[in-house]
Design an enzyme around this catalytic site. Structure first.
Site, PDB file in Angstrom:
ATOM      1  N   PRO A 141      73.810  56.462  35.009  1.00 16.22           N
ATOM      2  CG  PRO A 141      75.101  56.567  33.086  1.00 16.22           C
ATOM      3  CD  PRO A 141      74.163  57.377  33.915  1.00 16.22           C
ATOM      4  N   GLY A 143      78.488  53.517  37.301  1.00 17.61           N
ATOM      5  CA  GLY A 143      79.887  53.852  37.050  1.00 17.61           C
ATOM      6  C   GLY A 143      80.116  55.311  36.691  1.00 17.61           C
ATOM      7  CB  VAL A 144      77.854  58.092  35.748  1.00 19.67           C
ATOM      8  CG1 VAL A 144      76.927  58.398  36.916  1.00 19.67           C
ATOM      9  CG2 VAL A 144      78.058  59.336  34.905  1.00 19.67           C
ATOM     10  CE  LYS A 146      74.097  56.131  40.256  1.00 21.85           C
ATOM     11  NZ  LYS A 146      74.907  55.441  39.234  1.00 21.85           N
ATOM     12  NE  ARG A 173      79.622  46.763  43.705  1.00 23.48           N
ATOM     13  CZ  ARG A 173      78.988  47.878  43.325  1.00 23.48           C
ATOM     14  NH1 ARG A 173      79.154  49.001  43.994  1.00 23.48           N
ATOM     15  NH2 ARG A 173      78.205  47.868  42.275  1.00 23.48           N
ATOM     16  NE  ARG A 266      81.951  50.242  40.754  1.00 26.15           N
ATOM     17  CZ  ARG A 266      80.662  50.532  40.662  1.00 26.15           C
ATOM     18  NH1 ARG A 266      80.212  51.692  41.106  1.00 26.15           N
ATOM     19  NH2 ARG A 266      79.814  49.683  40.120  1.00 26.15           N
ATOM     20  NE  ARG A 277      76.255  46.582  37.899  1.00 29.12           N
ATOM     21  CZ  ARG A 277      76.000  47.148  39.070  1.00 29.12           C
ATOM     22  NH1 ARG A 277      76.280  48.407  39.273  1.00 29.12           N
ATOM     23  NH2 ARG A 277      75.485  46.440  40.059  1.00 29.12           N
ATOM     24  CG  ASN A 300      81.628  62.886  37.326  1.00 26.48           C
ATOM     25  OD1 ASN A 300      82.530  63.722  37.501  1.00 26.48           O
ATOM     26  ND2 ASN A 300      81.591  61.729  37.956  1.00 26.48           N
TER      27      ASN A 300
END
Ligand SMILES: Nc1ncnc2c1ncn2[C@@H]1O[C@H](COP(=O)(O)OP(=O)(O)OP(=O)(O)O)[C@@H](O)[C@H]1O
Ligand SMILES: Nc1nc2c(ncn2[C@@H]2O[C@H](COP(=O)(O)O)[C@@H](O)[C@H]2O)c(=O)[nH]1
Length: 398
Positions: A141, A143-144, A146, A173, A266, A277, A300
């Site tokens: 997902p 924000g995890v 990755k 961004r 973030r 999300r 994580n």
């Protein structure tokens, strides 16, 4: 890798007509498949080797849709039919791993694309010499973490890994650069490219279109690196269905609350986007953790511990940098090609022997894997120094 087999000696001594499907005319070759089709392989434009299909029953020539990353034009090439599905095209005057290309004419992938597009289709797949490491698909997902894990891998092993730069229709961004983080693109353009078969996979994610182009993966493979794909669960499922044999890793958060915290901290999404999300994360976690799709699940929680586990499952303790021994191969402008069982023999002639000591290459197709739209891996090759009286020696090249 063994020594040159005895049949090469027999072959050189006599039976030199066996397996010759090549009718070379300048830089054009033609290959008959079945009773009524001839594939004409030649230089039709400046960008790549052109393909036409001649239908003997109608007397018509068709320009097929050509998928996959195409080989650049060459002044000489040879071609040989491997089976009813594939033609091997060998570029002359090349001494890199750009020499060997498969033109797929009737593989399952090509048949599927013919049905989808309602047209004649062929697909290129470049050969990778030796057993390249499998690409790595990382999902999870938003924000995890990755991207954070991938950055750590790329930083620690810059020569080993390469990132597959996806296309997306979302806006960049502040810190993101076109061509590095993503290829930022217009929806119309991306949809057209998808229709033209340029994407290995694509999906609508959080309201935007994201996709991995065939080229993005090929660019990494061409550098001799192991490709990392950061894609969502739908994309992972699509990649599973392709010939790209990858390792699939799903990253889970320690809790939903922690996921939300990371996404917020973030600071790259609006509140509305964060909500979207998070809603999507529920479905992704459900699909990602159900059996069958992913080979490995990693939580994580502590970043360093998760990273160590990722390295462990990638066997990075024992990894070696992929070697580019294929640089040793030089297929001269003039050569002939023939086939016996799973072996393709490329006879390079006496002048080549004077230069390099090798006058024949043997390609072993027995262990090839994968194929269009990705690379065909596992091609085995060795050079043979031969005389009319027999084999003098064999050079192991990979
Ligand atoms: N183990 C961790 N503990 C705490 N924070 C973390 C951890 N891993 C990553 N983060 C932080 O969480 C945030 C999200 O991480 P990252 O951008 O890597 O997520 P992502 O999975 O790539 O998201 P997306 O799919 O949206 O691109 C970042 O600010 C990152 O620094
Ligand atoms: N199916 C694909 N998913 C992709 C691709 N590139 C990225 N992603 C996934 O999208 C979300 C959101 O990414 P973000 O950069 O906007 O935060 C994330 O889950 C990525 O894994 C792709 O090429 N195909």
């Amino acid at each position: 890798m063994g020594e040159a087999p005895a049949f090469v000696v027999d072959y050189l001594e006599g039976n030199f007509t066996n397996g010759l499907h090549l009718k070379s005319k300048g830089c054009r070759t033609s290959i008959d498949i079945g009773c009524d089709r001839t594939y004409i392989i030649g230089e039709s434009d400046e960008k790549s080797i052109g393909i036409q299909i001649f239908d003997k029953s109608t007397g018509e020539c068709v320009d097929p849709i050509v998928l996959g990353t195409k080989p650049k034009p060459t002044k000489s090439h040879s071609a040989i039919l491997l089976d009813e599905d594939r033609i091997l095209v060998i570029k002359g005057n090349t001494n890199s791993d750009d020499s060997f290309w498969f033109l797929e004419v009737n593989t399952p992938f090509v048949r599927e694309q013919k049905t989808r597009l309602g047209a004649e289709v062929v697909a290129w797949s470049k050969a990778v010499i030796g057993e390249a490491e499998k690409p790595l698909v990382i999902s999870g997902p938003s924000g995890v973490g990755k991207g954070t894990l991938i950055s750590k891998l790329m930083e620690e092993f810059p020569f080993m890994f390469g990132f597959s730069v996806s296309h997306t229709t979302r806006s960049p961004r502040n810190n993101e650069r076109n061509g590095v983080h993503y290829h930022f693109t217009e929806r119309n353009k991306m949809e057209k490219d998808i229709d033209n078969g340029k994407f290995l996979e694509f999906a609508a994610v959080h309201g935007n279109l994201y996709g991995t182009s065939v080229e993005a993966v090929d660019v990494v493979a061409d550098k001799g690196k192991r490709c990392i794909l950061d894609i969502d669960v739908q994309g992972a499922r699509s990649v599973r269905a392709t010939s790209l044999e990858a390792i699939f890793v799903f990253i889970c958060p320690p809790s939903f609350e922690e996921l939300e915290k990371r996404l917020r901290s973030r600071g790259t999404e609006t509140e509305e986007q964060i909500q979207k999300r998070l809603r999507n994360a529920k479905a992704e976690l459900e699909q990602g953790t159900s059996p069958g799709l992913f080979d490995h699940l990693l939580v994580n929680d502590d970043l360093d511990k998760c990273y160590e586990k990722l390295k462990e499952l990638l066997n990075l303790g024992h990894a070696v940098k992929p070697s580019h021994k294929s640089d040793l191969i030089h297929v001269p402008m003039e050569h002939t090609v023939s086939k016996i069982d799973e072996k393709v023999l490329i006879n390079c002639g006496a002048s080549e022997q004077e230069k390099s000591g090798v006058n024949m290459y043997v390609l072993d197709l027995a262990s090839i894997k994968g194929g269009a739209p990705a690379r065909t891996r596992g091609l085995d090759i060795y050079g043979v120094e031969s005389s009319l009286n027999g084999v003098i020696g064999a050079q192991v090249l990979n």
